[in-house]
Design a protein around this motif. Structure first.
Motif, PDB file in Angstrom:
ATOM      1  N   GLN A   4       0.811  -1.222   0.000  1.00 35.56           N
ATOM      2  CA  GLN A   4       0.000   0.000   0.000  1.00 35.56           C
ATOM      3  C   GLN A   4       0.841   1.267   0.000  1.00 35.56           C
ATOM      4  O   GLN A   4       0.310   2.367  -0.051  1.00 35.56           O
ATOM      5  N   VAL A   5       2.158   1.140   0.044  1.00 44.20           N
ATOM      6  CA  VAL A   5       3.051   2.289   0.116  1.00 44.20           C
ATOM      7  C   VAL A   5       3.268   2.867  -1.273  1.00 44.20           C
ATOM      8  O   VAL A   5       3.606   2.150  -2.214  1.00 44.20           O
ATOM      9  N   HIS A   6       3.056   4.175  -1.399  1.00 41.10           N
ATOM     10  CA  HIS A   6       3.271   4.895  -2.661  1.00 41.10           C
ATOM     11  C   HIS A   6       4.207   6.070  -2.404  1.00 41.10           C
ATOM     12  O   HIS A   6       4.363   6.515  -1.259  1.00 41.10           O
ATOM     13  N   SER A   7       4.791   6.584  -3.447  1.00 41.13           N
ATOM     14  CA  SER A   7       5.727   7.702  -3.308  1.00 41.13           C
ATOM     15  C   SER A   7       5.079   8.907  -2.636  1.00 41.13           C
ATOM     16  O   SER A   7       5.734   9.630  -1.891  1.00 41.13           O
ATOM     17  N   ARG A   8       3.790   9.107  -2.851  1.00 39.25           N
ATOM     18  CA  ARG A   8       3.102  10.264  -2.245  1.00 39.25           C
ATOM     19  C   ARG A   8       3.148  10.227  -0.713  1.00 39.25           C
ATOM     20  O   ARG A   8       3.086  11.260  -0.061  1.00 39.25           O
ATOM     21  N   HIS A   9       3.266   9.037  -0.142  1.00 42.48           N
ATOM     22  CA  HIS A   9       3.357   8.927   1.316  1.00 42.48           C
ATOM     23  C   HIS A   9       4.668   9.498   1.846  1.00 42.48           C
ATOM     24  O   HIS A   9       4.738   9.927   2.996  1.00 42.48           O
ATOM     25  N   MET A  49       3.634   2.561  -8.885  1.00 43.20           N
ATOM     26  CA  MET A  49       4.816   3.001  -9.604  1.00 43.20           C
ATOM     27  C   MET A  49       6.023   2.736  -8.705  1.00 43.20           C
ATOM     28  O   MET A  49       6.038   3.187  -7.559  1.00 43.20           O
ATOM     29  N   PRO A  50       7.028   1.992  -9.164  1.00 42.75           N
ATOM     30  CA  PRO A  50       8.213   1.767  -8.336  1.00 42.75           C
ATOM     31  C   PRO A  50       8.897   3.095  -8.004  1.00 42.75           C
ATOM     32  O   PRO A  50       8.903   4.029  -8.816  1.00 42.75           O
ATOM     33  N   PHE A  51       9.472   3.160  -6.813  1.00 40.93           N
ATOM     34  CA  PHE A  51      10.162   4.378  -6.403  1.00 40.93           C
ATOM     35  C   PHE A  51      11.225   4.043  -5.376  1.00 40.93           C
ATOM     36  O   PHE A  51      11.259   2.945  -4.831  1.00 40.93           O
ATOM     37  N   SER A  52      12.104   5.006  -5.152  1.00 40.60           N
ATOM     38  CA  SER A  52      13.145   4.844  -4.149  1.00 40.60           C
ATOM     39  C   SER A  52      13.216   6.087  -3.279  1.00 40.60           C
ATOM     40  O   SER A  52      12.825   7.179  -3.691  1.00 40.60           O
ATOM     41  N   VAL A  53      13.716   5.876  -2.077  1.00 39.23           N
ATOM     42  CA  VAL A  53      13.869   6.946  -1.098  1.00 39.23           C
ATOM     43  C   VAL A  53      15.320   6.920  -0.617  1.00 39.23           C
ATOM     44  O   VAL A  53      15.843   5.845  -0.316  1.00 39.23           O
ATOM     45  N   LEU A  95      28.827  10.307   8.180  1.00 29.65           N
ATOM     46  CA  LEU A  95      27.393   9.993   8.196  1.00 29.65           C
ATOM     47  C   LEU A  95      27.122   8.697   7.448  1.00 29.65           C
ATOM     48  O   LEU A  95      27.943   8.245   6.658  1.00 29.65           O
ATOM     49  N   GLY A  96      25.954   8.121   7.680  1.00 32.81           N
ATOM     50  CA  GLY A  96      25.500   6.955   6.933  1.00 32.81           C
ATOM     51  C   GLY A  96      24.491   7.396   5.892  1.00 32.81           C
ATOM     52  O   GLY A  96      23.598   8.194   6.176  1.00 32.81           O
ATOM     53  N   TYR A  97      24.622   6.893   4.674  1.00 31.45           N
ATOM     54  CA  TYR A  97      23.713   7.210   3.574  1.00 31.45           C
ATOM     55  C   TYR A  97      22.977   5.929   3.197  1.00 31.45           C
ATOM     56  O   TYR A  97      23.607   4.882   3.005  1.00 31.45           O
ATOM     57  N   PHE A  98      21.652   6.028   3.074  1.00 34.10           N
ATOM     58  CA  PHE A  98      20.828   4.848   2.915  1.00 34.10           C
ATOM     59  C   PHE A  98      19.836   4.981   1.771  1.00 34.10           C
ATOM     60  O   PHE A  98      19.489   6.084   1.345  1.00 34.10           O
ATOM     61  N   TYR A  99      19.342   3.822   1.327  1.00 40.62           N
ATOM     62  CA  TYR A  99      18.472   3.722   0.159  1.00 40.62           C
ATOM     63  C   TYR A  99      17.379   2.700   0.457  1.00 40.62           C
ATOM     64  O   TYR A  99      17.670   1.626   1.003  1.00 40.62           O
ATOM     65  N   ILE A 100      16.145   3.054   0.106  1.00 43.92           N
ATOM     66  CA  ILE A 100      15.027   2.114   0.225  1.00 43.92           C
ATOM     67  C   ILE A 100      14.376   2.039  -1.143  1.00 43.92           C
ATOM     68  O   ILE A 100      14.012   3.075  -1.719  1.00 43.92           O
ATOM     69  N   ALA A 101      14.226   0.843  -1.671  1.00 42.73           N
ATOM     70  CA  ALA A 101      13.553   0.638  -2.965  1.00 42.73           C
ATOM     71  C   ALA A 101      12.180   0.018  -2.728  1.00 42.73           C
ATOM     72  O   ALA A 101      12.058  -0.958  -1.980  1.00 42.73           O
ATOM     73  N   PHE A 102      11.169   0.593  -3.361  1.00 41.27           N
ATOM     74  CA  PHE A 102       9.810   0.044  -3.332  1.00 41.27           C
ATOM     75  C   PHE A 102       9.459  -0.326  -4.766  1.00 41.27           C
ATOM     76  O   PHE A 102       9.189   0.523  -5.590  1.00 41.27           O
ATOM     77  N   ASN A 103       9.534  -1.634  -5.075  1.00 35.50           N
ATOM     78  CA  ASN A 103       9.273  -2.106  -6.441  1.00 35.50           C
ATOM     79  C   ASN A 103       7.873  -2.636  -6.582  1.00 35.50           C
ATOM     80  O   ASN A 103       7.207  -2.952  -5.676  1.00 35.50           O
TER      81      ASN A 103
END
Length: 103
Positions: A4-9, A49-53, A95-103
Motif C-alpha cells: 500500500q506504500v506509494h511515493s506520495r506517502h 509506480m516503483p520508487f526509491s527513497v 554519516l550513513g547514507y541509505f536507500y530504500i527501494a519500493f518495487n
C-alpha cells in the motif's frame, strides 16, 4: 502493508528528520533527502509506480543494512522495510547514507 506504500506517502518527509528503528530495536535519527519514481521498472499489471527513497543519518552509525521500522504519514508505522547503506561518494564520510527501494 508494504504493498500500500506509494511515493506520495514519502513526499511530506522530504527534508524532514525522523528515525529508523533498526533490527536491534535501537533508533537511528535520519533525514529524508530524495524521492525518485522509476517508471521504467514498472511491471505491466502492477498498481504501484516503483520508487526509491534516499536518507542519511544525522550522526555516525555502524548500521549497514537490514529490516527496519519507520513512521510514514498516512500509513502509520511500517515494519520490515529493507534499508541498504550506500557509499558516501564525496559526501561527509562520518554519516550513513541509505536507500530504500519500493518495487
Amino acid at each position: 502493508m508494504l504493498q500500500q506504500v506509494h511515493s506520495r506517502h514519502f513526499q511530506p518527509l522530504l527534508g524532514q528528520a525522523s528515525s529508523l528503528t533498526l533490527p536491534d530495536g535501537s533508533q537511528l535519527p535520519v533525514r529524508f533527502e530524495n524521492l525518485e519514481e522509476t517508471p521504467r521498472a514498472k511491471m505491466p499489471n502492477a498498481e504501484r509506480m516503483p520508487f526509491s527513497v534516499e536518507l542519511n543519518s544525522l550522526g555516525s552509525t555502524a548500521f549497514v543494512d537490514g529490516l527496519c521500522g519507520l513512521e510514514v504519514p498516512g500509513l502509520g508505522r511500517l515494519e520490515g522495510v529493507f534499508v541498504s547503506r550506500i557509499p558516501p561518494m564525496g559526501r561527509d564520510p562520518t554519516l550513513g547514507y541509505f536507500y530504500i527501494a519500493f518495487n
